[in-house]
Design an enzyme around this catalytic site. Structure first.
Site, PDB file in Angstrom:
ATOM      1  N   SER A 145     -15.501 -40.823  -4.781  1.00 12.45           N
ATOM      2  CA  SER A 145     -14.275 -40.385  -4.127  1.00 12.45           C
ATOM      3  C   SER A 145     -13.439 -41.617  -3.828  1.00 12.45           C
ATOM      4  CB  SER A 145     -14.591 -39.645  -2.826  1.00 12.45           C
ATOM      5  OG  SER A 145     -13.414 -39.405  -2.070  1.00 12.45           O
ATOM      6  N   TYR A 159     -19.105 -40.011   5.078  1.00 10.85           N
ATOM      7  CA  TYR A 159     -18.828 -39.617   3.697  1.00 10.85           C
ATOM      8  C   TYR A 159     -18.388 -40.823   2.874  1.00 10.85           C
ATOM      9  CZ  TYR A 159     -16.625 -37.032  -0.166  1.00 10.85           C
ATOM     10  OH  TYR A 159     -16.263 -36.555  -1.408  1.00 10.85           O
ATOM     11  N   LYS A 163     -20.016 -42.465  -0.638  1.00 10.60           N
ATOM     12  CA  LYS A 163     -19.292 -42.521  -1.903  1.00 10.60           C
ATOM     13  C   LYS A 163     -19.117 -43.957  -2.385  1.00 10.60           C
ATOM     14  CE  LYS A 163     -19.036 -38.174  -2.641  1.00 10.60           C
ATOM     15  NZ  LYS A 163     -19.788 -37.593  -3.785  1.00 10.60           N
TER      16      LYS A 163
END
Length: 294
Positions: A145, A159, A163
């Site tokens: 991402s 998160y 990533k």
């Protein structure tokens, strides 16, 4: 790698969103597809849709955070179709973490790492040795991402960290495959360049009990629709990238043996330059200042 009829693609997180779009796109190229997801009902619905479109499909419930589950997925793929040529480690979750990093619950980190990082590694370990041993062309696509893969969004730091790890893991995989002179390529995917309508916003629906929240959230989870409505009420229009475009980026990238599956984006390019310049100049990360909370 030349995608050809009769080859086999395995996609995790395939019951909806990016994963389903990739599976559908591979099927359009004549590939057989193995769909894996933790949501059984949604998985069966997705598989049925593809079958009705003429695809050859095998669907299997799999929890990528569990090594044994992914190894069973690999066995099922090879037993059903005799080989695997494309592997998309795509399954991912948001963490549900709130507040400052030091306020996050340990289980927020454990769950996000179990799926977003360990899930990718489990896929690599279960499939790549067999893909290399076949001697046939192959490709591994790991979904990262821009949040973390390029620069972190501090409001979603858990998160972002996972990533960022996916990018480094894929860089290392690429180097190892080259060192082995393998006919298997590797790419890291940055879906976008805009927001995406995926189930990531409601990851909590699949959160297992072993990674349960230890205390109630201060604010309720917001769906994508609720978040979008709030942004519009604040006078901000949000652009969305169709998941079909992400799937097209993947197919084009595999054909071109392109490591960075990163769609053109002025915003991403600015972040990449700002971060690189900060590192080269040994300067503080000013590119994060617009995200820093009061």
């Amino acid at each position: 790698m030349r995608l050809a009829e009769g080859q086999v693609a395995v996609v995790t997180g395939a019951a909806s969103g990016i994963g389903l779009a990739m599976a559908r796109r591979f099927a359009a190229e004549g590939l057989k597809v193995v769909l894996a997801d933790v949501e059984e009902a949604a998985l069966e619905k997705a598989a049925q849709e593809l079958r009705e479109e003429g695809a050859r499909v095998h669907a299997r419930v799999a929890d990528v955070s569990e090594r044994a589950s992914v190894r069973e997925l690999a066995d099922a793929a090879y037993d059903t179709f005799g080989g695997v040529h494309v592997l998309c480690n795509n399954a991912g979750v948001g963490s549900g973490a709130e507040g400052r990093m030091w306020e996050h619950e340990v289980n927020d980190w454990k769950w996000a790492f179990a799926v977003n990082v360990w899930g990718v590694f489990h896929g690599i370990q279960a499939f790549v040795p067999r893909m290399i041993a076949s001697g046939e062309p192959g490709h591994v696509v790991n979904t990262s991402s821009a949040d973390g893969g390029i620069a972190p969004l501090p409001t979603a730091s858990v998160y972002a960290v996972t990533k960022a790890a996916v990018v480094t893991m894929t860089e290392s995989l690429y180097a190892h495959l080259k060192a082995e002179h393998a006919r298997v390529g590797a790419s890291v995917l940055f879906p976008g360049p805009h927001m995406l309508r995926t189930g990531l916003w409601e990851s909590h629906r699949n959160r297992p009990a072993r990674y349960a929240k230890e205390r109630p959230r201060k604010a309720p989870y917001r769906s994508l629709g609720q978040w979008e409505a709030a942004m519009r009420a604040a006078g901000q229009e949000i652009e969305f990238t169709p998941v079909e475009e992400v799937a097209e980026t993947v197919v084009d990238g595999i054909r071109a043996d392109r490591f960075w599956m990163l769609p053109p984006s002025e915003h991403s390019d600015r972040q990449i330059r700002a971060r690189s310049q900060s590192m080269l100049g040994r300067a503080n990360p000013s590119y994060l200042e617009s995200f820093i909370l009061d």
